[in-house]
Design an enzyme around this catalytic site. Sequence first.
Site, PDB file in Angstrom:
ATOM      1  NE  ARG A 177      -3.789  -2.172   0.009  1.00 37.81           N
ATOM      2  CZ  ARG A 177      -3.440  -3.258  -0.703  1.00 37.81           C
ATOM      3  NH1 ARG A 177      -2.386  -3.233  -1.496  1.00 37.81           N
ATOM      4  NH2 ARG A 177      -4.176  -4.338  -0.669  1.00 37.81           N
ATOM      5  CB  SER A 227      -8.486  -1.112   4.693  1.00 32.97           C
ATOM      6  OG  SER A 227      -9.049  -2.271   4.144  1.00 32.97           O
ATOM      7  CD  GLU A 297      -5.138   0.352   3.022  1.00 33.27           C
ATOM      8  OE1 GLU A 297      -4.874  -0.633   3.732  1.00 33.27           O
ATOM      9  OE2 GLU A 297      -5.815   0.262   1.972  1.00 33.27           O
TER      10      GLU A 297
END
Length: 304
Positions: A177, A227, A297
């Site tokens: 990510r 998320s 995130e």
Amino acid sequence: MNTYVINNEFIKKGIEKVVKFKEPLMNHTSLKIGGPADIFCIPNDIEELMKIISISQKFNIPFWVIGNGTNLLVLDKGVRGIVIKLGKGFKKMNFIDKIVKVGAGTSLLYLGRITLNRGLSGLEFACNIPGTLGGAIINNAGFNGNCMADIVQSVTFLTKEKKIESVPPPGLNFKYRECNLKDKSVIILEVTLQLKEGNKEKIESIIKEYIKIREVKQPVDKLSAGSIFKNPPSYYAGELIEKVGAKGLSQGKAAVSNKHANFIINNGNATARDVLYLIEEIEKRVKNIFGIKLVREIQILGEP
Ligand SMILES: Cc1cc2nc3c(=O)[nH]c(=O)nc-3n(C[C@H](O)[C@H](O)[C@H](O)COP(=O)(O)OP(=O)(O)OC[C@H]3O[C@@H](n4cnc5c(N)ncnc54)[C@H](O)[C@@H]3O)c2cc1C
């Protein structure tokens, strides 16, 4: 900030149509949360984009670029500066056999549909990620073990110094990510993807399978930003959040989803403050009980 003077500069440069003042950013995020951007611009091509950057430099106003706002928590007071969202001219695609050059403002959902129709495989995982290609590169977006890094051939971006650079994956340092363009104030303009020849029916069935997995596991019918936390090594963030009793926790109109604890949803007119309270509460509990520091995130944008 003198709005009148700045607006005149936009007029002088012939780009007054691309600018809005005090634009509510809740209209540009999937959580439907966020105060106003002082200056909000949607440039349609590189020339307009360059002019906006010149204005930012001339008046010493910081700028940020956003995609579809699907991984963002914009704070309630909004953003002091220029927020740029890439317009029409950054949504072009050019196919040469199995290689496609795509504008960074293109939505992954649309790109996925086009590549499916051409029988090209590689983007199945991205077909239901609601962001743009630019945001997907910054976050190395992924699903079910696949991610953008698997298919990127090169990324072209504009630097703060208004230079255009193209970099292949080794120079991008893709990780879980993230990639090394994050937090560098570059604007991704175009991405070249290397796809594979595939079978249309098979590609479609994989996409449908992924949609089903999401519908079962995630609150897809609610307003969210995907998320909230990255999965720590050897753990699932959602499981840790459940174990500390935070599943279903609410603050104002924001709540930790009962379906998937790593999602925070907006049940009405939640504020960024409500969401931040839940984020910090989860972080505290997971740290205290498991000694694990969760990494966010979701990205936070705006004046605290
Ligand atoms: C329902 C839902 C499901 C999701 N599922 C997934 C999933 O399965 N996998 C996953 O990885 N993510 C998922 N996400 C999160 C999100 O969609 C992805 O991270 C997506 O890639 C973000 O793209 P965006 O265009 O919305 O970026 P934004 O949220 O607008 O921005 C994210 C970051 O990218 C930067 N950025 C955006 N465009 C550019 C550009 N052109 N140049 C430079 N920087 C740029 C922004 O400055 C910001 O730092 C989900 C989100 C939602 C709401």
